[in-house]
Every structure is written in C-alpha cells, then in structure tokens.
Design an enzyme around this catalytic site. Sequence first.
Site, PDB file in Angstrom:
ATOM      1  N   ASP A 251       0.822  -1.214   0.000  1.00  0.00           N
ATOM      2  CA  ASP A 251       0.000   0.000   0.000  1.00  0.00           C
ATOM      3  C   ASP A 251       0.861   1.270   0.000  1.00  0.00           C
ATOM      4  O   ASP A 251       1.810   1.372   0.776  1.00  0.00           O
ATOM      5  CB  ASP A 251      -0.865  -0.055   1.288  1.00  0.00           C
ATOM      6  CG  ASP A 251      -2.052   0.861   1.232  1.00  0.00           C
ATOM      7  OD1 ASP A 251      -2.405   1.306   0.133  1.00  0.00           O
ATOM      8  OD2 ASP A 251      -2.632   1.128   2.304  1.00  0.00           O
ATOM      9  N   HIS A 252       0.539   2.210  -0.828  1.00  0.00           N
ATOM     10  CA  HIS A 252       1.212   3.524  -0.848  1.00  0.00           C
ATOM     11  C   HIS A 252       2.729   3.438  -0.798  1.00  0.00           C
ATOM     12  O   HIS A 252       3.365   3.925   0.145  1.00  0.00           O
ATOM     13  CB  HIS A 252       0.734   4.393   0.329  1.00  0.00           C
ATOM     14  CG  HIS A 252      -0.705   4.760   0.227  1.00  0.00           C
ATOM     15  ND1 HIS A 252      -1.187   5.630  -0.713  1.00  0.00           N
ATOM     16  CD2 HIS A 252      -1.773   4.324   0.934  1.00  0.00           C
ATOM     17  CE1 HIS A 252      -2.497   5.741  -0.574  1.00  0.00           C
ATOM     18  NE2 HIS A 252      -2.875   4.945   0.408  1.00  0.00           N
TER      19      HIS A 252
ATOM     20  N   ASP B 206       2.551   5.290  -5.305  1.00  0.00           N
ATOM     21  CA  ASP B 206       1.845   6.510  -4.915  1.00  0.00           C
ATOM     22  C   ASP B 206       2.645   7.743  -5.324  1.00  0.00           C
ATOM     23  O   ASP B 206       3.516   8.208  -4.598  1.00  0.00           O
ATOM     24  CB  ASP B 206       1.618   6.498  -3.398  1.00  0.00           C
ATOM     25  CG  ASP B 206       0.782   7.687  -2.950  1.00  0.00           C
ATOM     26  OD1 ASP B 206       0.572   8.610  -3.762  1.00  0.00           O
ATOM     27  OD2 ASP B 206       0.333   7.680  -1.793  1.00  0.00           O
TER      28      ASP B 206
HETATM   29  O1  G3H Z   1      -4.439   2.990   2.104  1.00  0.00           O
HETATM   30  C1  G3H Z   1      -4.991   3.127   3.195  1.00  0.00           C
HETATM   31  C2  G3H Z   1      -6.320   3.685   3.262  1.00  0.00           C
HETATM   32  O2  G3H Z   1      -6.606   4.531   2.237  1.00  0.00           O
HETATM   33  C3  G3H Z   1      -6.802   4.001   4.626  1.00  0.00           C
HETATM   34  O3  G3H Z   1      -7.495   5.196   4.793  1.00  0.00           O
HETATM   35  O4  G3H Z   1      -6.995   5.480   7.211  1.00  0.00           O
HETATM   36  O5  G3H Z   1      -8.741   6.832   6.097  1.00  0.00           O
HETATM   37  O6  G3H Z   1      -9.111   4.432   6.500  1.00  0.00           O
HETATM   38  P1  G3H Z   1      -8.109   5.485   6.227  1.00  0.00           P
HETATM   39 ZN    ZN Z   2      -4.788   4.882   1.019  1.00  0.00          ZN
END
Ligand code: G3H
Ligand code: ZN
Length: 276
Positions: free
Chosen positions: A71-72, A93
Amino acid sequence: MAIGHFNISNLEGFHGIYNAAKNLSAFGGLNMPVIIGLSEGEENFVGREEAVSLICTIRERDNYPIFLNADHHASFESVKKCIDAGFDSVIIDGAKLDFNENVRITKQCVDYAKSVSSTTLVEAEFGYIGSGSNIKETVPEGAGILTKPEEAKKFVELTGIDMLAPSVGSIHGLVKSGQPHINDGLVAEIKKITGIPLVLHGGSGLRDEDFTKAIEAGISIIHISTEIRLVYDEALKKSLADNPNETTPYKILQPAVEAIEKVVFERLKLFNGMKY
Ligand code: G3H
Ligand code: ZN
C-alpha cells in the site's frame, strides 16, 4: 460489492481481519475475498517476506481468497522489492508529484511488474487525498482536490495501470471537522472514461451511504485503516489498565484482536451488501 482492503501492523491485525472475513463468509455461504495491506512503514515493521509467507500459507491452507497489497509505496525501488517478494498487488503513490513525473514513475512500475509476473497488479494514485492514517483537525492543505476524468483517462492510457485510486471526496485518516463525502457522480464518470477497476482510499469515517453509493457508482476495492488503528489502541490500553498484573501477551492482546474483528466484520458486511 467491493472488496475490503484493511491495513495491518502486526499479527493481531491479521487475525482480527481474517476472523471477520471467515465468520461473515460462513453466514453468506461463500468465501468473501479480502485484501491485507501494508504501507511502507507497516511493511518495515512486519517484514516483507514474513507477510508474503503468512498470506500465501493461509491462502493455500484454507483455499481462501486472501491477498497481499503493498500500500502507498513511494519509489520504484520499494515497489520492485514487493513485486520480487511475491505481493499480489502494489500501489505506486505518486499523487504528490506533477503529472509527468507521476506518469513516469508509475509506468516504470507497470513495465517492471509485467516483465516479471503475469499476475501482479499495479495500482496508482491520481489525485491527492492527504497522507497518514491518523486523526486530523481539518483536511490537509492540497488534499481533496477532485480528480478530473479526462486527465485520469490520459493517466491510465499513458501508464497501463490495472487499477486507479482517484480523489473523489474521501481523505486519508479521520478528519475532526468537515466530514468528507463521496462524489458518486464523479466516481461513475471516472469509471466510464477509464474502464478499469477503481479503488476508494481513505474509507475511515465515511458514512454507510457514502460507501453504498460509491460501490454502485463503480468502486471495486475500499481501503480502511484508521478505524482499525483506533479500536486497537483503545482496546489495548483498556486491557492493560483492567489487568495490571497480567503479563501474558496473548491474554493482554486478545481484546484488541476482537475489537478489530468487530470493525472489519461490519465494514465487510456493508461492502458485500449483506444484511445479517
Ligand atoms: O491505504 C490506506 C487507506 O486509504 C486508509 O485510509 O486510514 O482513512 O481508512 P483510512
Ligand atoms: Zn490509502
């Protein structure tokens, strides 16, 4: 329906999420897919190969559709390491970069992924929705500017990504003032013009109807992290305060696993259109 994507920092997070998915699947009569996410910080803490071993082992053992997403990730180098380690999908990202630089780095990741694996999916961010799964006073500067459909189309064509994370009203983290709302018309437009699966980030704090209309408009995956962090933190602090003489970690941590399970169960139920 949309697939739920939930971030973890440790094994407690994994168990809470997987228990919720399995319990809900038992109600619904079919195994509902779920994605475990690791940001760069989470990955450093959990371990890259450790996470791959865990998810692959459980997927095979239970024949359950559970997947692992990087993720990211902000650089080609960190994305490459995750592809090489065997993640099912990666997110490059470049949302804070200018258009050309975001295209360049994203395309580099797509080209690499396709050159080494026919199954690893690449997602990219296009439109900045803030960063950090934490509590914020207000919407951070520069975040929340909505993605323009025509630009998104160009971005998808130039990069060849498999999935797109646009800015459609949500913000990463929980915002104390100014509750974000999803622009479902914009989701539908971006979905139509790009023709690829869309991912909604920043799910924490959105209202149920925001999720439902986002899914109806074309969102395929929804990310939740802050809500999980909050209940983990609360449950752990309470457990320690309630049992000052307890020293066994699995006893201290059990309430935190259950708290995560509860949150994820409710979110998965909603994302899968179930009313049990
Ligand atoms: O990639 C992670 C998410 O977009 C989490 O977003 O912390 O607002 O639930 P959030
Ligand atoms: Zn996110």
